[in-house]
Design a protein around this motif. Structure first.
Motif, PDB file in Angstrom:
ATOM      1  N   MET A 184     -12.153  52.045  54.933  1.00 20.07           N
ATOM      2  CA  MET A 184     -13.032  51.807  56.060  1.00 20.07           C
ATOM      3  C   MET A 184     -13.846  53.072  56.312  1.00 20.07           C
ATOM      4  SD  MET A 184     -11.803  50.734  59.901  1.00 20.07           S
ATOM      5  CE  MET A 184     -10.479  51.971  59.805  1.00 20.07           C
ATOM      6  N   ARG A 185     -15.134  52.882  56.501  1.00 23.73           N
ATOM      7  CA  ARG A 185     -15.999  54.029  56.823  1.00 23.73           C
ATOM      8  C   ARG A 185     -15.831  54.379  58.292  1.00 23.73           C
ATOM      9  NH1 ARG A 185     -19.115  50.715  53.356  1.00 23.73           N
ATOM     10  NH2 ARG A 185     -19.757  51.801  51.441  1.00 23.73           N
ATOM     11  N   THR A 186     -15.518  55.628  58.567  1.00 22.97           N
ATOM     12  CA  THR A 186     -15.379  56.094  59.948  1.00 22.97           C
ATOM     13  C   THR A 186     -16.148  57.399  60.106  1.00 22.97           C
ATOM     14  OG1 THR A 186     -13.452  57.562  59.723  1.00 22.97           O
ATOM     15  CG2 THR A 186     -13.010  55.187  59.848  1.00 22.97           C
ATOM     16  N   VAL A 209     -14.201  45.499  62.489  1.00 24.47           N
ATOM     17  CA  VAL A 209     -15.129  45.926  61.448  1.00 24.47           C
ATOM     18  C   VAL A 209     -15.952  44.744  60.946  1.00 24.47           C
ATOM     19  CG1 VAL A 209     -13.594  47.790  60.698  1.00 24.47           C
ATOM     20  CG2 VAL A 209     -13.483  45.557  59.553  1.00 24.47           C
ATOM     21  N   GLU A 210     -17.099  45.076  60.394  1.00 26.53           N
ATOM     22  CA  GLU A 210     -17.915  44.117  59.659  1.00 26.53           C
ATOM     23  C   GLU A 210     -17.861  44.486  58.182  1.00 26.53           C
ATOM     24  OE1 GLU A 210     -21.792  43.377  61.322  1.00 26.53           O
ATOM     25  OE2 GLU A 210     -21.070  43.696  63.372  1.00 26.53           O
ATOM     26  N   ASN A 214     -19.921  45.598  55.988  1.00 26.58           N
ATOM     27  CA  ASN A 214     -20.494  46.856  55.500  1.00 26.58           C
ATOM     28  C   ASN A 214     -19.722  48.083  55.976  1.00 26.58           C
ATOM     29  OD1 ASN A 214     -21.254  46.923  58.179  1.00 26.58           O
ATOM     30  ND2 ASN A 214     -23.453  46.691  57.784  1.00 26.58           N
ATOM     31  N   ASP A 215     -18.688  47.872  56.802  1.00 27.06           N
ATOM     32  CA  ASP A 215     -17.816  48.990  57.194  1.00 27.06           C
ATOM     33  C   ASP A 215     -16.712  49.227  56.164  1.00 27.06           C
ATOM     34  OD1 ASP A 215     -19.089  49.433  59.700  1.00 27.06           O
ATOM     35  OD2 ASP A 215     -18.001  47.722  60.543  1.00 27.06           O
ATOM     36  N   LEU A 216     -16.572  48.325  55.195  1.00 24.88           N
ATOM     37  CA  LEU A 216     -15.487  48.395  54.222  1.00 24.88           C
ATOM     38  C   LEU A 216     -16.034  48.618  52.820  1.00 24.88           C
ATOM     39  CD1 LEU A 216     -13.425  45.279  55.400  1.00 24.88           C
ATOM     40  CD2 LEU A 216     -12.998  47.667  56.012  1.00 24.88           C
ATOM     41  N   ALA A 229      -7.270  46.215  60.396  1.00 27.34           N
ATOM     42  CA  ALA A 229      -8.633  45.960  60.878  1.00 27.34           C
ATOM     43  C   ALA A 229      -8.859  44.467  60.999  1.00 27.34           C
ATOM     44  CB  ALA A 229      -9.662  46.574  59.935  1.00 27.34           C
ATOM     45  N   GLU A 264      -8.920  48.270  64.574  1.00 29.80           N
ATOM     46  CA  GLU A 264     -10.364  48.419  64.404  1.00 29.80           C
ATOM     47  C   GLU A 264     -11.038  47.051  64.234  1.00 29.80           C
ATOM     48  OE1 GLU A 264     -11.958  51.199  64.730  1.00 29.80           O
ATOM     49  OE2 GLU A 264     -10.142  52.439  64.888  1.00 29.80           O
TER      50      GLU A 264
END
Length: 487
Positions: free
Chosen positions: A264-266, A249-250, A252-254, A223, A247
């Motif tokens: 990682m939130r998916t 990501v920022e 808050n995605d982790l 990512a 990916e």
């Protein structure tokens, strides 16, 4: 394009002092000379439109509005013969080997300090030294996986290393997009000239990141961590993530779980992440360890990295070598760690923490370029010959208050290259930022990002202050009879 009136007072990358094109640029200069002013203007307009459609933007801070603008692209490429580039590439690889050994040593035994090759006081006062990294041994022993080294040529033609950017070097997407634009504007030249390719960089970067995975043998989950859309280089973040198929990501995605793994939130649920190409500064990547109020990183990321459950590129703490004062010691690092003489010389530097050199700097502020140790983007500098007495007095006080934080370099007669203007080709100063990827081997882009000052006489080439860019052609003159690029 009429070259008859083109004149410059320093080394020019395309035109020799006698007005004739340099051998590697001869085909380009002759081709441009066969185009009318109207045809040149039409091609420059086409290039500008292509860049705008591609969304090649950068935030310009110097005008106070902090708005995204299309990165100015100049039609006329910079040309470098392969014979010269081969030596430059070897010099860049040599620097990166030494710099990675230095960083590993600094967070390990600090032998270079014990042997009094590198001053202990510089390390003590380093704003980029991270205590949390002491004792770490990142994969492959590499700390700075991605480096953008800035090179400049003096008026006598000597190529110097100006600085090494080891924290979060930017600009490679502009290098790649510049090539795409140039191919569309000059398809004939790419068919008839041996211009070496650059478009393998995303694949090379992916392989560099994948080699760091803590789960070898599996396809790694990679990512790119971005601060978000308001970052000046967000275009690059999105571009590279898409080009590598990883990916974007920022923070808050982790999240980091109890097993110290990073996830990682998916939409399909939590997915483990093996490697993070971070475009967020050290102090913002983990609020558990650094700035507690940061929302740009993820709590526990340093814990996950130290446990070997996730790889970070560049590694936290690599910035200890991304310091304009530390830069002055790179030739000594090369000799100390590699027992070699530097292939690429440093721009001569005066270090203000040394009383004798500080005295010289203070007595010659009107002749020198003074830089703070850890600013970037061309900010916080004093360009002595173009400064006012008030500005020099201000820097005198700054240097005397914190001498470790300042260094100075002579004002070089930077080389020029022509840009397109309404009055024909006109010389502008420029630099070059090649990109270096370190893993088990070292990869260097063929050429790099040529940044050019768009204003006559200006020495400031930084995109964030209104500079522009050119495509950079490394030309194999021994192979001119073959079809153009292989990319």
């Amino acid at each position: 394009m009429d070259w008859a009136k083109y004149r410059t007072t320093t080394f020019d990358e395309l035109i020799q002092a006698d007005g004739q094109p340099r051998p590697a640029a001869r085909r380009l200069v002759e081709y441009l000379g066969g185009l009318s002013g109207r045809e040149i203007a039409e091609r420059q307009l086409a290039a500008d439109v292509i860049a705008r459609v591609m969304g090649i933007t950068f935030t310009v801070y110097s005008d106070g509005r902090n708005v995204d603008r299309t990165l100015p692209f100049d039609l006329i490429p910079r040309v470098i013969p392969l014979t010269e580039w081969t030596r430059t590439e070897a010099g860049l690889k040599q620097r990166m080997r030494a710099l990675n050994l230095f960083i590993g040593d600094i967070y390990g035994k600090q032998q270079i300090v014990k042997d009094k090759v590198f001053p202990a006081m510089l390390l003590k006062d380093s704003v980029n030294f991270r205590e949390q990294c002491v004792g770490m041994q990142p994969p492959l022993g590499v700390w700075a996986h991605i480096c953008g080294s800035d090179l400049v040529r003096d008026g006598d033609g000597t190529l110097y290393a100006l600085e090494d950017n080891l924290r979060i070097p930017s600009g490679v997407s502009y290098m790649l997009e510049n090539r795409m634009v140039a191919k569309r504007v000059f398809p004939e030249l790419f068919e008839t000239s041996s211009i070496l390719p650059v478009d393998d960089y995303p694949a090379q970067l992916y392989d560099t990141l994948a080699a760091l995975s803590p789960r070898p043998g599996d396809t790694p989950a990679i990512a790119l961590l971005t601060p978000g859309v308001f970052n000046s280089a967000y275009f690059e973040h999105a571009y590279l993530a898409q080009a590598m198929g990883i990916e974007l990501v920022e923070g808050n995605d982790l999240f980091v779980a109890d097993d110290d793994c990073t996830y990682m939130r998916t939409v399909y649920g939590a997915q483990r992440v093996d490697v993070i190409y971070r475009r967020v500064d050290d102090l913002f990547i983990d609020p558990e360890v650094f700035h507690a109020d940061s929302v740009l990183g993820a709590p526990g990321l340093m814990r996950s990295w130290r446990a070997g459950k996730v790889a970070l590129a560049n590694a936290p703490g690599a910035g200890v070598a991304d310091d304009k004062v530390v830069f002055a010691y790179v030739p000594k690092m090369i000799k100390y760690y590699l027992d070699e003489e530097p292939i690429l010389p440093n721009v001569p530097s005066f270090l203000c923490h040394d009383a004798k050199e500080r005295k010289y700097v203070l007595e010659n502020l009107d002749k020198l370029v003074v830089k703070p140790a850890n600013e970037s983007g061309g900010y916080g500098m004093l360009i002595g010959p173009r400064s006012t007495k008030r500005e020099r007095d201000k820097f005198r006080k700054l240097i005397e208050a914190d001498p470790r934080n300042y260094m100075a370099q002579p004002t070089l007669a930077l080389s020029t290259a022509p840009i397109v203007t309404d009055d024909g080709p006109s010389p502008r100063h420029l630099d070059l930022r090649p990109f270096v990827l370190s893993r088990e081997d070292i990869y260097v882009t063929t050429g790099g990002l040529t940044r050019v000052a768009m204003e006559a006489g200006s020495l400031v080439v930084n995109s964030s202050q209104g500079g522009g860019a050119k495509d950079t052609w490394v030309v194999d003159m021994s192979d001119e009879g073959m079809d153009g690029e292989s990319d």
